[in-house]
Design an enzyme around this catalytic site. Structure first.
Site, PDB file in Angstrom:
ATOM      1  N   ASP A   1     -16.743 -32.190   9.647  1.00  0.00           N
ATOM      2  CA  ASP A   1     -16.326 -33.451   9.032  1.00  0.00           C
ATOM      3  C   ASP A   1     -16.652 -34.647   9.927  1.00  0.00           C
ATOM      4  OD1 ASP A   1     -14.446 -32.893  10.970  1.00  0.00           O
ATOM      5  OD2 ASP A   1     -12.718 -33.327   9.706  1.00  0.00           O
TER       6      ASP A   1
ATOM      7  N   TYR B   1     -22.642 -35.622  18.101  1.00  0.00           N
ATOM      8  CA  TYR B   1     -22.449 -34.308  17.499  1.00  0.00           C
ATOM      9  C   TYR B   1     -22.515 -34.415  15.967  1.00  0.00           C
ATOM     10  CZ  TYR B   1     -20.058 -30.078  15.928  1.00  0.00           C
ATOM     11  OH  TYR B   1     -19.731 -28.923  15.289  1.00  0.00           O
TER      12      TYR B   1
ATOM     13  N   LYS C   1     -25.358 -32.790  13.441  1.00  0.00           N
ATOM     14  CA  LYS C   1     -25.002 -31.884  12.337  1.00  0.00           C
ATOM     15  C   LYS C   1     -25.506 -32.434  11.009  1.00  0.00           C
ATOM     16  CE  LYS C   1     -22.655 -28.561  12.646  1.00  0.00           C
ATOM     17  NZ  LYS C   1     -22.985 -27.141  12.847  1.00  0.00           N
TER      18      LYS C   1
END
Length: 66
Positions: A20, A43, A47
């Protein structure tokens, strides 16, 4: 990208576990898959890029954000 490419070569469904962190967390309601993304850090950005590579490479895939 490489995993998605290999799955496509072998006609295998790809299950990718994402995060998320692709969202900035400012929405007052739960996020849905069509919401705009705004990664909160490197990060999350990496992703999200992985999700985009998968989507552009192979159509037999599931991406789960948790």
């Amino acid at each position: 990208y490489n995993v998605a490419k290999a799955c496509k070569e072998h006609n295998v469904v790809l299950l990718h576990i994402s995060t998320d962190y692709v969202f900035d967390g400012t929405k007052k309601k739960p996020y849905i898959e069509t919401d705009d993304t705004q990664p909160i850090n490197v990060y999350g950005a990496s992703k999200l890029k992985g999700e985009q590579y998968i989507g552009d490479t192979w159509n037999k895939q599931f991406i789960i954000r948790n």
